[in-house]
Design an enzyme around this catalytic site. Structure first.
Site, short mmCIF file in Angstrom:
data_model
loop_
_atom_site.label_atom_id
_atom_site.label_comp_id
_atom_site.label_asym_id
_atom_site.label_seq_id
_atom_site.Cartn_x
_atom_site.Cartn_y
_atom_site.Cartn_z
N CYS A 245 -6.20 8.21 -11.29
CA CYS A 245 -5.15 7.74 -10.37
C CYS A 245 -5.58 6.41 -9.76
CB CYS A 245 -4.92 8.70 -9.22
SG CYS A 245 -4.59 10.38 -9.70
N THR B 267 -10.79 10.55 0.13
CA THR B 267 -11.90 10.15 1.01
C THR B 267 -12.11 11.17 2.13
OG1 THR B 267 -11.29 7.85 0.58
CG2 THR B 267 -12.74 8.26 2.47
N SER C 72 -17.45 6.19 -0.73
CA SER C 72 -17.76 5.64 -2.06
C SER C 72 -18.25 6.72 -3.01
CB SER C 72 -18.83 4.54 -1.93
OG SER C 72 -18.35 3.49 -1.14
N SER D 230 0.84 -1.21 0.00
CA SER D 230 0.00 0.00 0.00
C SER D 230 0.87 1.26 0.00
CB SER D 230 -0.91 0.04 1.24
OG SER D 230 -1.82 -1.03 1.21
N PHE E 296 -25.87 3.05 -9.23
CA PHE E 296 -25.24 3.65 -8.05
C PHE E 296 -26.24 4.44 -7.20
CE2 PHE E 296 -21.52 2.83 -10.53
CZ PHE E 296 -20.57 2.52 -9.58
N PHE F 276 -2.32 10.68 -0.41
CA PHE F 276 -3.36 11.01 -1.39
C PHE F 276 -4.67 11.25 -0.64
CE2 PHE F 276 -6.85 9.22 -4.02
CZ PHE F 276 -6.68 9.86 -5.24
N GLY F 277 -5.19 12.45 -0.72
CA GLY F 277 -6.38 12.78 0.06
C GLY F 277 -7.61 12.91 -0.82
N GLU G 97 -9.99 1.89 -2.21
CA GLU G 97 -9.89 2.10 -3.66
C GLU G 97 -11.12 1.53 -4.39
OE1 GLU G 97 -6.71 2.91 -5.39
OE2 GLU G 97 -5.42 3.04 -3.63
C1 LIG Z 1 -6.61 1.36 5.89
C2 LIG Z 1 -7.24 2.25 4.85
C3 LIG Z 1 -6.43 3.05 4.05
C4 LIG Z 1 -7.01 3.94 3.14
N1 LIG Z 1 -6.20 4.79 2.41
C5 LIG Z 1 -6.78 5.80 1.68
C6 LIG Z 1 -5.97 6.81 1.08
O1 LIG Z 1 -4.73 6.77 1.14
N2 LIG Z 1 -6.59 7.86 0.47
C7 LIG Z 1 -7.96 7.95 0.37
O2 LIG Z 1 -8.46 8.92 -0.20
N3 LIG Z 1 -8.75 6.98 0.91
C8 LIG Z 1 -8.20 5.93 1.57
N4 LIG Z 1 -9.00 4.96 2.15
C9 LIG Z 1 -10.45 5.12 2.10
C10 LIG Z 1 -11.17 4.08 1.27
O3 LIG Z 1 -10.93 4.27 -0.10
C11 LIG Z 1 -12.65 4.12 1.67
O4 LIG Z 1 -12.75 3.51 2.95
C12 LIG Z 1 -13.55 3.44 0.66
O5 LIG Z 1 -13.61 4.17 -0.54
C13 LIG Z 1 -14.99 3.25 1.20
O6 LIG Z 1 -15.49 4.43 1.75
P1 LIG Z 1 -16.15 4.39 3.21
O7 LIG Z 1 -15.21 3.72 4.14
O8 LIG Z 1 -16.57 5.78 3.53
O9 LIG Z 1 -17.41 3.45 3.07
P2 LIG Z 1 -18.86 3.86 2.49
O10 LIG Z 1 -18.74 4.57 1.20
O11 LIG Z 1 -19.62 4.51 3.58
O12 LIG Z 1 -19.47 2.42 2.20
C14 LIG Z 1 -19.99 1.59 3.25
C15 LIG Z 1 -20.68 0.39 2.58
O13 LIG Z 1 -21.77 0.87 1.75
C16 LIG Z 1 -21.64 0.33 0.45
N5 LIG Z 1 -22.16 1.28 -0.55
C17 LIG Z 1 -21.83 2.61 -0.70
N6 LIG Z 1 -22.49 3.13 -1.74
C18 LIG Z 1 -23.22 2.14 -2.30
C19 LIG Z 1 -24.07 2.03 -3.43
N7 LIG Z 1 -24.31 3.06 -4.25
N8 LIG Z 1 -24.67 0.84 -3.69
C20 LIG Z 1 -24.41 -0.24 -2.91
N9 LIG Z 1 -23.60 -0.22 -1.84
C21 LIG Z 1 -23.00 0.95 -1.53
C22 LIG Z 1 -20.15 0.07 0.26
O14 LIG Z 1 -19.90 -0.91 -0.73
C23 LIG Z 1 -19.73 -0.38 1.66
O15 LIG Z 1 -19.99 -1.75 1.79
C24 LIG Z 1 -8.43 3.99 3.01
C25 LIG Z 1 -9.23 3.14 3.78
C26 LIG Z 1 -8.65 2.27 4.69
C27 LIG Z 1 -9.55 1.39 5.53
#
Ligand SMILES: Cc1cc2nc3c(=O)[nH]c(=O)nc-3n(C[C@H](O)[C@H](O)[C@H](O)COP(=O)(O)OP(=O)(O)OC[C@H]3O[C@@H](n4cnc5c(N)ncnc54)[C@H](O)[C@@H]3O)c2cc1C
Length: 405
Positions: free
Chosen positions: A259, A152, A158, A111, A404, A149-150, A384
């Site tokens: 990206c 989230t 998502s 990672s 979506f 990379f910021g 990702e």
């Molecule tokens: C250890 C770690 C490192 C990370 N590193 C980075 C990083 O460097 N930079 C960065 O920007 N981000 C990073 N992330 C963030 C990561 O990309 C997000 O956690 C991920 O995109 C999911 O977002 P969320 O956690 O807010 O979950 P949510 O978006 O809240 O999703 C929760 C659940 O709802 C579901 N869901 C959401 N929308 C829908 C839909 N339309 N239909 C059906 N199901 C849905 C999802 O599939 C998931 O199961 C990291 C995360 C972790 C845990």
């Protein structure tokens, strides 16, 4: 902790790494010498530098920062970017094989390399000015700078299009406000690529020097996954970012998404590495462990597990070999990359769980890598683009209909 004494003592007590890798369909015959040399160099690095310390780092939630120099020397940061910027200019399959080997070591280490190369260096290369490239890329390639990379945010994972982090013009600066969540490497980063909305609501990319007043990066604690990786927030409170730090050549969500396509490609390879490690550990254990008077590998139920594992690994290898070719030809679509990321991470997680079972009680200990890989892969399944989001991408690609929202 960068306590050399502790690291040395861990190394001394470490087990031997006997990983060989699997090639059931002779895919090595399809690889170039350069690809194999790069893969084998990373494999040696993992054997010598990562395997001896990783279980301990994982247990203590230590990010082995001292590895950065060695990773840079291997060319693991942005390997496919041009040599002019201090990178190796490799093809995409070489990059993928390097990520496979690194994640065979640990998903957290892969990672760190993915973020640096695909999410920080790649956008600066692809969307930055020549001045920005020359200023940042050689230092990031050499590991002198650590990037993050910021994208989230606490309330937008998502759905990054909903982000509220924003910039407002103020003379020759932008004023940046907002917060990012779950940012790999943010607490130790020198530089961040941050996505924020401008006054018209258009998403723009900025290179943020982390020592800018108003920028902070508190660490997130309590992770039960990716424990050998450091994760934090990014908080921006009226941070003044020079206009020269705006990425000039991209507007809108396609910036961060392109990206992510690059990084997801690396993840698809990385997950394969974790699966290969689990399979190999399970195969070896099952041949050595005897119950009812014979090796447990001799029971049909164990063979079913092992046969299905090597089948899935082989399918994933073939898929990636083809995807690498498509990437090099500039023909790979983001949806194809989504399919590979989703398939391979789920495949690796299934294999980690099955492999853990084959190890019986020993499988829950850090004598074997399966449980650590399994825990790590829970993050890889989510970040990702979650498993379900990638399914929706494939669904939209084949039906033309957006499910979506
Ligand atoms: C250890 C770690 C490192 C990370 N590193 C980075 C990083 O460097 N930079 C960065 O920007 N981000 C990073 N992330 C963030 C990561 O990309 C997000 O956690 C991920 O995109 C999911 O977002 P969320 O956690 O807010 O979950 P949510 O978006 O809240 O999703 C929760 C659940 O709802 C579901 N869901 C959401 N929308 C829908 C839909 N339309 N239909 C059906 N199901 C849905 C999802 O599939 C998931 O199961 C990291 C995360 C972790 C845990």
């Amino acid at each position: 902790m960068q306590n050399q004494e502790l690291l040395d003592s861990i190394k001394r007590s470490a087990k031997q790494d006997r990983f060989k890798g699997q090639d059931y369909y002779m895919i090595d015959d399809l690889l170039t010498d350069e690809q194999k040399i790069a893969r084998d160099a990373v494999r040696e690095f993992v054997r010598g530098e990562i395997s001896p310390i990783i279980e301990d780092c994982y247990e203590r939630a230590i990010y082995p920062r001292h590895l950065i120099k060695g990773l840079a020397e291997l060319g693991a940061f942005g390997p496919s970017l041009p040599e002019k910027y201090g990178c190796a200019g490799t093809d995409e399959t070489t990059y993928g094989l390097m990520m496979q080997e690194l994640e065979r070591g640990d998903s957290g280490i892969r990672s760190a390399a993915s973020v640096q190369g695909s999410l920080v260096m790649y956008p600066i290369y692809r969307f930055g000015s020549e001045e920005q490239r020359m200023k940042y890329l050689p230092k990031l390639a050499a590991g002198e700078f650590i990037g993050c990379f910021g994208l989230t945010e606490p309330d937008h994972g998502s759905n990054p299009a909903g982000m509220i982090t924003n910039i407002k013009e103020d003379g020759d600066h932008y004023i940046l406000n907002g917060a990012k969540m779950w940012i790999t490497n943010s607490p130790i980063a020198d530089v961040a690529v941050v996505w924020a909305k401008d006054e018209e609501g258009v998403i723009r990319g900025l290179i943020v020097d982390m020592d800018t007043p108003g920028v902070s990066a508190p660490e997130i604690h309590g992770k039960l996954s990716l424990r050998a990786s450091i994760t934090g927030e990014l908080v921006f409170e009226d941070a003044r970012i020079p206009k020269a730090n705006l990425l000039p050549n991209v507007k809108g969500l396609k910036g961060p998404l392109s990206c992510l396509t690059k990084a997801r490609y690396g993840i698809a390879w990385g997950a394969l590495g974790a699966a290969m490690d689990c399979y190999e550990s399970a195969l070896r254990y099952s041949l050595e462990r005897e119950q009812f008077g014979k090796p447990i590998a001799g029971f049909q139920l164990t063979q079913k597990k092992l046969a299905e594992m090597i089948t899935e690994i082989t399918k994933a290898q073939l898929l990636l070999w083809r995807l690498g070719g498509l990437m090099d030809a500039g023909k790979a679509t983001p949806a194809q990359v989504s399919m590979a990321k989703r398939n391979n991470v789920a495949m690796a997680l299934d294999i980690a769980r099955e492999a853990r079972q084959i190890h019986g009680g020993m499988g829950i200990t850090n004598e074997y890598p399966c449980m650590r890989h399994m825990m790590n892969l829970e993050t890889v399944l989510t970040y990702e683009g979650t498993h379900d989001i990638h399914l929706l991408i494939t669904g939209m690609d084949v039906t033309g209909l957006n499910a979506f929202k």
